[in-house]
Design a protein around this motif. Sequence first.
Motif: not given
Length: 211
Positions: A35-36, A78-79, A124-125, A138-139
């Motif tokens: 999700k952005s 990434k964002e 979040h996602a 998490s990235f």
Amino acid sequence: MYLTKSDIENLERKKRLNIINSVSGIKPANLIGTKSKDGQTNVAIFSSVFHLGSDPALLGFITRPTGEVPRHTYENLKETGFYTINHVPTTIADKAHYTSAKVDREVSEFERCGLTEEYLNGFHAPFVKESSLKIGLSFQEELPIKINGTIMIIGQIEELIIPDEAVDEKGYIDLSLYNTAGISGLNTYYSLQPVASFPYARPSEIPDFGA
């Protein structure tokens, strides 16, 4: 069929793509949800998820070059720094497959392909509600692969949702209990069934196979 490097290079493009995508065998089918920052959701099917380590718990996957074709999964993770990996049950293989279509950014593949966003524990996602095994990550790192311009994405597991009945006392997961699908090539889906389970392999315990 016998093909040399030269033969492979001279194959018709689509035939080469199909052969090379199939020779690695059956791969895991996963939907990656993102999700952005402005709330636009995205979900896309990937067959390149792999284990990188258990301490810390890391998974990797490969994304194609960013270039001229938008890569919404890559851009969103990434964002925001977060994404989910969701096993694909055979019952939604058709819906999962069509998330690979290149839709406009403002179109959510969740809605377009009949999948359901699910938010768990404030993560979040979005997870995929129809999936039984869900992973929130998490990235951590990206590694460019120079030879073909792809990117290895490395994430750390933050959330792990597995059906209790699918995990035995030693921690082994029976993927067949919730009908996990596998992919061969780009568009052929398989159901998975256990064949055998063996102990940890020690030199002193190798059976006599009559060699």
